[in-house]
Design an enzyme around this catalytic site. Sequence first.
Site, mmCIF file in Angstrom:
data_model
loop_
_atom_site.group_PDB
_atom_site.id
_atom_site.type_symbol
_atom_site.label_atom_id
_atom_site.label_comp_id
_atom_site.label_asym_id
_atom_site.label_seq_id
_atom_site.Cartn_x
_atom_site.Cartn_y
_atom_site.Cartn_z
ATOM 1 N N SER A 92 4.650 -9.071 7.399
ATOM 2 C CA SER A 92 3.845 -8.501 7.033
ATOM 3 C C SER A 92 2.996 -8.496 7.873
ATOM 4 O O SER A 92 2.811 -7.708 9.060
ATOM 5 C CB SER A 92 3.240 -9.087 5.760
ATOM 6 O OG SER A 92 1.967 -9.057 4.755
ATOM 7 N N LEU A 93 1.458 -9.713 7.829
ATOM 8 C CA LEU A 93 0.713 -9.599 9.087
ATOM 9 C C LEU A 93 1.174 -9.784 10.433
ATOM 10 O O LEU A 93 0.219 -9.292 11.180
ATOM 11 C CB LEU A 93 -0.058 -11.083 8.840
ATOM 12 C CG LEU A 93 -0.923 -11.096 8.779
ATOM 13 C CD1 LEU A 93 -1.941 -10.514 9.515
ATOM 14 C CD2 LEU A 93 -2.006 -12.770 9.193
ATOM 15 N N ARG A 117 -8.561 -6.315 6.768
ATOM 16 C CA ARG A 117 -7.235 -6.074 5.628
ATOM 17 C C ARG A 117 -7.454 -7.846 5.131
ATOM 18 O O ARG A 117 -7.357 -7.207 3.636
ATOM 19 C CB ARG A 117 -5.825 -6.636 6.675
ATOM 20 C CG ARG A 117 -4.708 -6.556 5.416
ATOM 21 C CD ARG A 117 -3.498 -6.866 6.533
ATOM 22 N NE ARG A 117 -2.348 -6.273 5.681
ATOM 23 C CZ ARG A 117 -1.471 -7.620 5.610
ATOM 24 N NH1 ARG A 117 -1.924 -9.252 6.091
ATOM 25 N NH2 ARG A 117 -0.354 -7.343 5.086
ATOM 26 N N HIS A 203 1.239 -7.028 -1.432
ATOM 27 C CA HIS A 203 3.091 -5.628 -1.224
ATOM 28 C C HIS A 203 2.487 -5.469 -2.888
ATOM 29 O O HIS A 203 3.864 -5.400 -3.120
ATOM 30 C CB HIS A 203 3.199 -6.759 -1.063
ATOM 31 C CG HIS A 203 3.530 -6.961 0.627
ATOM 32 N ND1 HIS A 203 3.631 -6.383 1.814
ATOM 33 C CD2 HIS A 203 3.329 -8.601 0.905
ATOM 34 C CE1 HIS A 203 2.890 -6.992 2.497
ATOM 35 N NE2 HIS A 203 3.228 -8.404 2.737
ATOM 36 N N GLN A 252 1.994 -0.835 3.807
ATOM 37 C CA GLN A 252 1.371 -2.326 3.754
ATOM 38 C C GLN A 252 1.500 -2.679 2.421
ATOM 39 O O GLN A 252 1.289 -3.874 2.119
ATOM 40 C CB GLN A 252 1.162 -2.818 5.062
ATOM 41 C CG GLN A 252 2.807 -4.030 5.322
ATOM 42 C CD GLN A 252 2.145 -4.868 6.680
ATOM 43 O OE1 GLN A 252 0.807 -5.315 6.324
ATOM 44 N NE2 GLN A 252 2.668 -4.854 7.676
#
Length: 319
Positions: A92-93, A117, A203, A252
């Site tokens: 992810s990140l 983000r 997500h 994402q």
Amino acid sequence: MNRTAFVFPGQGSQRVGMGRHLLAQRPDLVETYYRTADDVLGIPLSRLSRHGPARDLDDPAVSQPAILLTSLVTLEVLRGQGVEPDAVAGHSLGEYAALVAAGVLEWTDALRLVRLRGELVATVDDRVPGATAAVLGLDSTTVARLCAEVSEATGRTVEISGDNGPGQTVVSGEAEAVTRLTRAAHEAGATRVAELRAGGPFHSSLLRGIEAEFTEALITTEFRDPEIPLVSSVTGTRVTTAAEAIVALAGQLTRPVRWTEAVEELGAAGVDRFVEAGPGLVLGGLVRRIAPHARVHATNSARQLALTTGAFTATDSTV
């Protein structure tokens, strides 16, 4: 075989004091990274990372760049001791740190993107409080069915947001629905359901409203083709061009993490040694579940970092 992947952790791995052991070893990185990060973002990121308070560090707009910064400093320390990856991936990140490691993004651009983000996700969480939880002991098909049943019964969103490995599925959505899903999972035989410190409904479809703004930021940022193999946790496959990297990051926000596939893709490319480069130990544990025969190294403390660099030095001396 005998190839090494650096894997970079994501949201939830933050803790007050992370990175202190790195700066004790490389105090020059305070100026190179931490003060630069403070200037780039206009917030005291270095102080918040090392001294907290925890409630501020858990804000996604702070925790995301703080985790990224710690991962990048870890990368710099490892490379300074001659430990280099043959391939990279991020959960992810963590994909932003992987992009920097692969030469796709400048680290300061990655820092700006993850700050944005986090800010955008926080705006969604303010309007529709969200939550994320890991469900252990149930297969993903069962979890998907439970999500559908809870959503239908409550009229609220809860969805699968990640495949972390065998028997561990992550769900995300509106807080009330995630709470209801937790009860349903326990009733269905889950061995454990753990709420994660995500700071928002990552997500999930709840983030569709911020996709356009974030995509605009991506396409106005310089991306380059990867210099080393890079596997995306969005697709579970290798990213070979700058354009593919942008598409992966844009998707994402609302697409689930496919960590099992990412680790398997690395294994298929000959990777049998993984270094969790950044704060926390969760990612290493997930890798062990997916690839039980792989060697996994940590960097979360001074002792773990020394053991990791020592293992590579010992391997190099026998070649």
